[in-house]
Design a protein around this motif. Sequence first.
Motif: not given
Length: 327
Positions: A285-295, A13-23
């Motif tokens: 060797t690999a480090e993987l980060n999957v960020w919840p809610g990240g577009f 929810p914190e990054i959702a407003p950025a989608l409107r501006l980006l679009s």
Amino acid sequence: MTTSKPVCPPVDPEIAPALRLLSEGVPPSITPEMIGAVREYTAAQPVTDEALRRNGTIEFEERTVPGPAGAPDIGLLICRPAGVVGTVAGIYHTHGGGMFTGDNRTLLSPLLEWAVEFKAVVVSVEYRLAPEHPDPAPIEDCYAGLVWTAEHADELGIDPARLLIAGTSAGGGLAAGTALLARDRGGPELIGQILMCPMLDDRMRTPSSRMLHGEATWDFTSNQTGWTALLGDRRGGPDVSGYTAPARATDLTGLPPAFLDVGTVDTFRDEVVDYATRIWQAGGTAELNVWPGGFHGFTAVAPAAALSQAAESARTDWVRRQLGEGK
């Protein structure tokens, strides 16, 4: 028979407003007819020389160097931390832009922060863009620039034993492909590959590749446009190289340590997770980060958000460990 649309997780929810501006500038769905407009929009927001200098902490120069055999020369943007003498680490950058837009200043800001923090030289390559220059032009340009960088390491003040490669989105896929080429062509040696939400698979068969249609950023249509610009009728078919689409590479042994990250609301999510998994399965060797809610690209468009800050911190910590730098 119809296939149901895969379920998409919610956007943070914190990054959702950025989608409107980006679009307002770049819509989620980019068709081939829109490539010119996207390029115009990108060109209208250039990264200025002042921005590159970062308040005097970075010095930079542009070089023209030989491209692949029989191909035009390529441009390299070379960024050094101001006042640093001697030999330091190097970070070779392949920029994002869906294979059809962007330049060697695109998405460079995080790497310049690493340049200052870790006293590293950043070299960013200007590769030819599709569809005017289809595969293998972009990946071969990226490899040629890496070879030149390694061969001129002394001149650039780079320690060739401390050379990383990094890229975001299409640039992440090109970084992965360049690392594969470096392994198979006998160099240059890399101590790590930083693959930020990388574009790895032209086949677009995973659930995440099919879950976004007119939503978030870089949806199914945009992904189809990017890969088709690069590959034309070969997209999704049997005649695509693992260097061009690294998810197709069958041998992931002998690669430098990898950092991969992606958001859960990203078209590339499943292919990134699979690529990291296959590196582990190959003994790598690999480090993987999957960020919840990240577009796709959330760290660039909402940099102040907590999720973005966490993602950037994870990237920086990994670079610190690869370079052997203390806190």
